[in-house]
Design a protein around this motif. Structure first.
Motif, mmCIF file in Angstrom:
data_model
loop_
_atom_site.group_PDB
_atom_site.id
_atom_site.type_symbol
_atom_site.label_atom_id
_atom_site.label_comp_id
_atom_site.label_asym_id
_atom_site.label_seq_id
_atom_site.Cartn_x
_atom_site.Cartn_y
_atom_site.Cartn_z
ATOM 1 N N ALA A 1 0.731 -1.195 -0.270
ATOM 2 C CA ALA A 1 0.072 0.162 0.059
ATOM 3 C C ALA A 1 0.898 1.186 0.143
ATOM 4 N N VAL A 2 1.909 1.186 0.818
ATOM 5 C CA VAL A 2 2.690 2.513 0.860
ATOM 6 C C VAL A 2 3.640 2.825 -0.415
ATOM 7 N N SER A 3 3.706 1.393 -1.187
ATOM 8 C CA SER A 3 4.406 1.663 -2.461
ATOM 9 C C SER A 3 3.614 2.127 -3.344
ATOM 10 N N GLY A 4 2.458 2.266 -3.089
ATOM 11 C CA GLY A 4 1.476 2.994 -4.061
ATOM 12 C C GLY A 4 0.536 1.780 -5.149
ATOM 13 N N ARG A 5 0.577 0.868 -4.555
ATOM 14 C CA ARG A 5 -0.145 -0.425 -5.211
ATOM 15 C C ARG A 5 -1.753 -0.068 -5.053
ATOM 16 N N PRO A 6 -2.644 -0.411 -6.101
ATOM 17 C CA PRO A 6 -3.906 -0.177 -5.816
ATOM 18 C C PRO A 6 -4.425 -1.104 -4.771
ATOM 19 N N LEU A 7 -5.786 -1.101 -4.314
ATOM 20 C CA LEU A 7 -6.390 -1.678 -3.197
ATOM 21 C C LEU A 7 -6.469 -3.289 -3.775
ATOM 22 N N ARG A 8 -6.781 -3.542 -4.831
ATOM 23 C CA ARG A 8 -7.007 -4.911 -5.327
ATOM 24 C C ARG A 8 -5.722 -5.557 -5.272
ATOM 25 N N TYR B 1 11.482 -10.949 -0.608
ATOM 26 C CA TYR B 1 10.175 -10.081 -0.448
ATOM 27 C C TYR B 1 10.100 -8.744 -1.207
ATOM 28 N N PRO B 2 11.389 -8.236 -1.361
ATOM 29 C CA PRO B 2 11.283 -6.899 -2.160
ATOM 30 C C PRO B 2 11.007 -7.208 -3.302
ATOM 31 N N ALA B 3 11.660 -8.170 -4.058
ATOM 32 C CA ALA B 3 11.505 -8.750 -5.415
ATOM 33 C C ALA B 3 9.892 -9.121 -5.762
ATOM 34 N N PHE B 4 9.181 -9.688 -4.780
ATOM 35 C CA PHE B 4 8.035 -10.106 -4.680
ATOM 36 C C PHE B 4 7.105 -8.986 -4.923
ATOM 37 N N LEU B 5 7.455 -7.999 -3.962
ATOM 38 C CA LEU B 5 6.618 -6.509 -4.191
ATOM 39 C C LEU B 5 6.921 -5.794 -5.309
ATOM 40 N N ALA B 6 8.332 -5.680 -5.688
ATOM 41 C CA ALA B 6 8.613 -4.863 -6.737
ATOM 42 C C ALA B 6 8.001 -5.294 -8.208
ATOM 43 N N TYR B 7 8.028 -6.545 -8.251
ATOM 44 C CA TYR B 7 7.706 -7.094 -9.584
ATOM 45 C C TYR B 7 6.294 -7.377 -9.682
ATOM 46 N N GLY B 8 5.583 -7.100 -8.570
ATOM 47 C CA GLY B 8 4.114 -7.363 -8.437
ATOM 48 C C GLY B 8 3.131 -6.847 -9.294
ATOM 49 N N GLY B 9 2.020 -7.287 -9.684
ATOM 50 C CA GLY B 9 1.188 -6.616 -10.461
ATOM 51 C C GLY B 9 -0.445 -7.358 -10.368
ATOM 52 N N TRP B 10 -1.030 -7.453 -11.606
ATOM 53 C CA TRP B 10 -2.317 -7.823 -11.238
ATOM 54 C C TRP B 10 -2.844 -8.740 -12.539
ATOM 55 N N ASN B 11 -3.542 -9.845 -12.381
ATOM 56 C CA ASN B 11 -3.967 -10.542 -13.408
ATOM 57 C C ASN B 11 -3.173 -11.214 -14.164
ATOM 58 N N GLY B 12 -1.751 -11.459 -13.492
ATOM 59 C CA GLY B 12 -0.800 -12.162 -14.250
ATOM 60 C C GLY B 12 0.190 -11.118 -15.004
ATOM 61 N N VAL B 13 -0.094 -9.928 -14.885
ATOM 62 C CA VAL B 13 0.846 -9.068 -15.468
ATOM 63 C C VAL B 13 1.554 -7.950 -14.494
ATOM 64 N N GLY B 14 2.797 -8.393 -14.382
ATOM 65 C CA GLY B 14 3.628 -7.671 -13.499
ATOM 66 C C GLY B 14 4.298 -6.750 -13.980
ATOM 67 N N THR B 15 5.498 -6.208 -13.376
ATOM 68 C CA THR B 15 6.491 -5.288 -13.890
ATOM 69 C C THR B 15 7.900 -6.035 -14.054
ATOM 70 N N ASP B 16 8.658 -5.172 -14.790
ATOM 71 C CA ASP B 16 9.884 -5.540 -14.936
ATOM 72 C C ASP B 16 11.082 -4.826 -14.117
ATOM 73 N N ALA C 1 15.176 3.463 4.040
ATOM 74 C CA ALA C 1 15.502 3.187 2.561
ATOM 75 C C ALA C 1 14.141 3.322 1.730
ATOM 76 N N GLY C 2 12.955 3.000 2.181
ATOM 77 C CA GLY C 2 11.689 3.079 1.521
ATOM 78 C C GLY C 2 11.173 4.309 1.142
#
Length: 232
Positions: free
Chosen positions: A30-37, A141-156, A225-226
């Motif tokens: 949430a703090v990193s700006g990810r949407p609620l879903r 854990y940071p990799a899990f959050l940094a690469y995370g997205g929604w509906n199978g579409v993450g980030t690089d 750091a965050g």
């Protein structure tokens, strides 16, 4: 009055640790700006994953718990191991699609994290290298959050080196702190985990203070750091 199998399963899943970990990761998302879903998806994925680790830990430690912790659900006849194996299998089948829903790289990061934690607990729990799976899993854990997205579409976008290193350090501190209550039983079992080796050299009270300070500093450093370098 007997306790229902469902409640016993919850107890065997280490619920406090599972809920706390899920809440912290969801808050970080949430703090990193990810949407609620996506925040909800993070919380659900981590909650299922932590339950898997809790059940696996109690299944592995059942003979030991029968000698030292007969109050635990699996240590006696209150909860059948087959029931726990069934719940664990169902949770594994659930956590895979949940992880993949974050995106390919995020899913790989989280499933690797679970595998490292489970295998490390099975083979390194009683050895001086017991800290390795804790540091590796927390570093993911940071990799899990940094690469995370929604509906199978993450980030690089990979996680920052600073947060990855600090997360690994936090894993070391958490490992020592969570091991402290069971060090007497570990010693009786002839184990030589990293926290026990430290406790034998420094004394448990000093180790408690040192580990608490170390974990606190790592936590504050992660927060700083965050705010400065960011997650990715």
């Amino acid at each position: 009055m007997s306790t229902s199998p469902a409640l016993l399963l919850v107890r065997a899943a280490h619920p406090r640790q599972a809920v706390a970990t899920a809440a912290v990761l969801a808050a970080a998302a949430a703090v990193s700006g990810r949407p609620l879903r996506e925040v909800v998806l993070v919380a659900g994925t981590v909650l299922v994953g932590q339950s898997i680790l809790g059940w696996a830990d109690d299944l592995t430690d059942r003979p030991r718990d029968q000698r030292h912790r007969p109050d635990k659900p699996l240590a006696g006849d209150a909860l059948d191991p087959g029931t726990v194996w069934f719940a664990l299998t169902c949770a594994v089948l659930l956590v895979v699609p949940l992880s993949v829903a974050h995106g390919r790289l995020a899913g790989i990061s989280y499933l690797t994290l679970l595998a490292v934690s489970a295998i490390g607990d099975r083979f390194l729990h009683a050895r001086v290298l017991s800290f390795v799976p804790w540091m590796v899993s927390f570093a993911l854990y940071p990799a899990f959050l940094a690469y995370g997205g929604w509906n199978g579409v993450g980030t690089d976008s990979p996680p920052t080196v600073a947060l990855t290193v600090l997360a690994a350090a936090l894993g070391l501190g958490v490992h020592v702190l969570t091991a402290l209550p069971g060090l007497v039983h570990d010693h009786e079992e002839g184990e030589r985990s990293f926290p026990l080796v430290l406790a034998l050299r420094t004394g448990t009270p000093r180790l408690l203070v040192g580990a608490s300070v170390f974990t606190g500093v790592a936590t504050v450093a992660i927060l700083i750091a965050g705010r400065t370098v960011g997650l990715s």
